[in-house]
Design a protein around this motif. Structure first.
Motif, PDB file in Angstrom:
ATOM      1  N   ARG A   1      38.674 -67.311-111.491  1.00 22.03           N
ATOM      2  CA  ARG A   1      38.335 -66.695-110.186  1.00 22.03           C
ATOM      3  C   ARG A   1      39.593 -66.251-109.520  1.00 22.03           C
ATOM      4  NH1 ARG A   1      34.580 -70.326-108.838  1.00 22.03           N
ATOM      5  NH2 ARG A   1      36.348 -71.431-107.598  1.00 22.03           N
ATOM      6  N   GLU A   2      40.600 -67.135-109.428  1.00 23.60           N
ATOM      7  CA  GLU A   2      41.896 -67.141-108.806  1.00 23.60           C
ATOM      8  C   GLU A   2      42.836 -65.947-109.339  1.00 23.60           C
ATOM      9  OE1 GLU A   2      41.159 -68.801-105.517  1.00 23.60           O
ATOM     10  OE2 GLU A   2      43.574 -68.466-105.892  1.00 23.60           O
ATOM     11  N   PHE A   3      42.577 -65.972-111.000  1.00 23.85           N
ATOM     12  CA  PHE A   3      43.498 -65.004-111.576  1.00 23.85           C
ATOM     13  C   PHE A   3      42.944 -63.499-111.209  1.00 23.85           C
ATOM     14  CE2 PHE A   3      46.456 -64.466-115.085  1.00 23.85           C
ATOM     15  CZ  PHE A   3      46.219 -63.168-115.338  1.00 23.85           C
TER      16      PHE A   3
ATOM     17  N   ALA B   1      50.204 -60.087-114.160  1.00 27.98           N
ATOM     18  CA  ALA B   1      49.206 -60.685-113.134  1.00 27.98           C
ATOM     19  C   ALA B   1      47.747 -59.834-113.276  1.00 27.98           C
ATOM     20  CB  ALA B   1      49.698 -60.912-111.739  1.00 27.98           C
ATOM     21  N   SER B   2      48.123 -58.420-113.665  1.00 32.98           N
ATOM     22  CA  SER B   2      46.757 -57.529-113.604  1.00 32.98           C
ATOM     23  C   SER B   2      46.227 -57.418-114.809  1.00 32.98           C
ATOM     24  CB  SER B   2      47.472 -55.928-113.504  1.00 32.98           C
ATOM     25  OG  SER B   2      47.849 -55.852-112.052  1.00 32.98           O
ATOM     26  N   SER B   3      46.614 -58.496-115.759  1.00 32.63           N
ATOM     27  CA  SER B   3      45.597 -58.679-117.218  1.00 32.63           C
ATOM     28  C   SER B   3      44.179 -59.127-116.953  1.00 32.63           C
ATOM     29  CB  SER B   3      46.439 -59.779-117.971  1.00 32.63           C
ATOM     30  OG  SER B   3      47.772 -59.370-118.286  1.00 32.63           O
ATOM     31  N   ASN B   4      43.829 -59.104-118.048  1.00 32.95           N
ATOM     32  CA  ASN B   4      42.239 -59.499-118.089  1.00 32.95           C
ATOM     33  C   ASN B   4      41.866 -60.808-117.700  1.00 32.95           C
ATOM     34  OD1 ASN B   4      39.514 -60.085-119.089  1.00 32.95           O
ATOM     35  ND2 ASN B   4      39.272 -58.095-119.775  1.00 32.95           N
ATOM     36  N   PRO B   5      41.529 -61.143-116.445  1.00 33.16           N
ATOM     37  CA  PRO B   5      41.089 -62.742-116.128  1.00 33.16           C
ATOM     38  C   PRO B   5      40.390 -63.449-117.253  1.00 33.16           C
ATOM     39  CG  PRO B   5      40.765 -61.186-114.323  1.00 33.16           C
ATOM     40  CD  PRO B   5      40.913 -60.257-115.447  1.00 33.16           C
TER      41      PRO B   5
ATOM     42  N   HIS C   1      51.870 -65.712-117.412  1.00 32.40           N
ATOM     43  CA  HIS C   1      50.518 -65.167-116.726  1.00 32.40           C
ATOM     44  C   HIS C   1      50.269 -65.997-115.583  1.00 32.40           C
ATOM     45  CE1 HIS C   1      50.776 -63.032-120.502  1.00 32.40           C
ATOM     46  NE2 HIS C   1      49.722 -61.955-120.061  1.00 32.40           N
ATOM     47  N   ILE C   2      50.400 -67.239-115.703  1.00 30.39           N
ATOM     48  CA  ILE C   2      50.106 -68.139-114.799  1.00 30.39           C
ATOM     49  C   ILE C   2      51.137 -68.032-113.575  1.00 30.39           C
ATOM     50  CG2 ILE C   2      49.463 -70.745-113.976  1.00 30.39           C
ATOM     51  CD1 ILE C   2      49.221 -71.172-116.926  1.00 30.39           C
ATOM     52  N   VAL C   3      52.455 -67.840-114.044  1.00 32.89           N
ATOM     53  CA  VAL C   3      53.451 -67.562-113.186  1.00 32.89           C
ATOM     54  C   VAL C   3      53.380 -66.238-112.202  1.00 32.89           C
ATOM     55  CG1 VAL C   3      55.769 -67.264-112.755  1.00 32.89           C
ATOM     56  CG2 VAL C   3      55.244 -69.182-114.282  1.00 32.89           C
ATOM     57  N   ALA C   4      52.914 -65.252-112.991  1.00 32.09           N
ATOM     58  CA  ALA C   4      52.871 -63.923-112.450  1.00 32.09           C
ATOM     59  C   ALA C   4      51.599 -64.079-111.485  1.00 32.09           C
ATOM     60  CB  ALA C   4      52.613 -62.994-113.468  1.00 32.09           C
TER      61      ALA C   4
ATOM     62  N   LEU D   1      49.410 -63.738-106.005  1.00 30.56           N
ATOM     63  CA  LEU D   1      48.746 -64.408-104.750  1.00 30.56           C
ATOM     64  C   LEU D   1      49.500 -65.056-103.674  1.00 30.56           C
ATOM     65  CD1 LEU D   1      46.233 -66.634-107.381  1.00 30.56           C
ATOM     66  CD2 LEU D   1      45.421 -64.753-105.689  1.00 30.56           C
ATOM     67  N   THR D   2      50.812 -65.114-103.979  1.00 31.18           N
ATOM     68  CA  THR D   2      51.609 -65.706-102.643  1.00 31.18           C
ATOM     69  C   THR D   2      52.091 -64.523-101.836  1.00 31.18           C
ATOM     70  OG1 THR D   2      52.215 -67.762-104.187  1.00 31.18           O
ATOM     71  CG2 THR D   2      53.722 -66.861-102.148  1.00 31.18           C
ATOM     72  N   ILE D   3      52.651 -63.763-102.696  1.00 32.84           N
ATOM     73  CA  ILE D   3      53.313 -62.526-102.163  1.00 32.84           C
ATOM     74  C   ILE D   3      52.534 -61.349-101.345  1.00 32.84           C
ATOM     75  CG2 ILE D   3      54.698 -60.540-102.307  1.00 32.84           C
ATOM     76  CD1 ILE D   3      55.850 -63.383-102.915  1.00 32.84           C
TER      77      ILE D   3
END
Lengths: 275, 275
Positions: A255-257, B209-213, B172-175, B180-182
């Motif tokens: 969900r967050e991703f 971060a725009s990858s498939n969740p 991917h977690i970092v991105a 989410l932060t910025i």
């Protein structure tokens, strides 16, 4: 270069005489001054295009030499430290100061890498302080439009510094930490596998870790509180994602991703619409 | 597609009949099977090209149907979970299993986005387990060479999973945490400024971060221990950099940033030399 034939008499100074000469001969200047003090003493508008520590130093050096009533600005990527130095050095000499920050640049530096189209389509932040006068602010806005800046945005120095800490500075710290984590290992075979295994995902996510270390040290050093805030915000978010993974809350992670993807995709669309 | 006219009789199954038909008609298959069980019962080599949860499911479903002595492999991007499931489902049926992971892919999916050159110039990891036999391993290596893979690398499943956690998954977690932060703020004006202020540095650092969740949830879910290790390593490094900034050790920060730049630049050169 971008001010050529825009109605300005351009007096320039650079530390090295050969650069001053080349700038003059190439038409980037109308006149080359022997010293910075001489240049600013004849200027209606002074623009400092220097690394941050040099902006601070030259504000002190040139303080007795600016013409009263003239406008002074800089192009540094942090504004709080610079505006405070300007207020300390220039009050009350009757000199008007406003910080500028054109959102344009490449990773290169030096006269050989300069080109007049640099500012085309970019925005510039103007950060008024106690030394700022409205009439001079308008002159400054016209100056930036003359070099090709599309839009000027007025922002107080602290809000500016917090903004650029989040949108730019902290990314460099994160990218550096990634490069240092991923590409190093005590085990030479593991390190070799890491080198072989990294591909475009790593290349893009870590790209700005290849930036100039001295320049980014100067920026972080002169914008520390805002960078620590941005780092704290990022570390909290990362910890939040980690805890979900630790607890096995993969639905929450997904969900967050998905929310991060949606935010970024909307930002990409917003940028595309502004082209 | 890439195996066409390489001396293989290609029997294919996909969940949707219309996709099976299109694959057959386009020449990507020599024969389309009605069920997965039927397809695998006639195969010398079975390749599962499915999302990770489906690989696990189909290993169970097809276990009674593989031909004894045949070779089974998969293409999932994590190997530990899949090899353990294979060992659980296939021992001791006389079936040989080795995990595969071709380091090739795009962000797209589905038959319409398939093309035979996908594997050209890429490497593939092969992860032997207790079910692996040397003769079959060589057959598998020839299969990957036949589709265009440049080099196969043998690695045990746990080392593979730790490697891809560091070189790909954790990024991917970092991105995502960055996006989410910025791009979010409680203050709508601040959020608007963030959108306006982000540029190419943010674009590249946050791209994945725009990858498939759903896909990345599945990968993280099936490689959790290695991802938590990689996250811990990254968070420690970031904390190390932050503490230097907090203490005003900017020399130390610049030294680390320079080291990260050197590492990344050497990686870029290494990759360029391999082209």
């Amino acid at each position: 270069m971008a001010l050529k034939e825009k109605g300005f008499h351009r007096i320039g100074w650079a530390r090295r005489p050969e650069v001053r000469l080349r700038a003059l001969e190439s038409g980037a200047l109308d006149e080359a001054a022997e010293t910075a003090e001489e240049a600013v003493s004849r200027a209606d508008i002074t623009v400092f295009a220097l690394p941050i520590p040099q902006i601070l130093r030259f504000l002190d050096l040139c303080a007795p030499h600016f013409r009263p009533g003239s406008l002074v600005t800089d192009m540094g990527s942090v504004k709080g430290v610079i505006c405070r130095k300007a207020e300390e050095a220039l009050t009350p000499r009757g000199i008007v100061f406003t910080g500028s920050h054109p959102m344009a640049g490449t990773e290169k530096s030096g006269f050989d890498n300069a080109f007049p189209e640099l500012y085309g389509n970019a925005d510039a932040f103007l950060t008024p302080c106690s030394l700022t006068k409205e009439s001079h602010l308008q002159t400054l806005e016209e100056l930036w439009k003359a070099v090709g800046i599309r839009k000027t945005v007025r922002l107080d120095p602290e809000t500016h510094d917090d903004l650029v800490a989040h949108t730019s500075h902290v990314l460099h710290i994160v990218a550096s930490a990634l490069a240092l984590t991923i590409l190093e290992s005590d085990d030479p075979e593991e390190k070799a596998r890491r080198f072989a295994g990294c591909a475009t995902g790593f290349r893009d996510t870590s790209r700005i870790a290849s930036s100039n270390p001295a320049m980014w040290r100067e920026i972080i050093e002169n914008n520390t509180p805002a960078n620590l805030t941005a780092l704290k915000n990022f570390e909290e978010k990362l910890r939040f994602l980690r805890k979900m993974i630790e607890k096995g809350d993969y639905d929450g992670f997904e969900r967050e991703f998905a929310r991060g993807k949606e935010l970024r995709d909307s930002w990409v669309a917003y940028k595309a619409a502004r082209m």
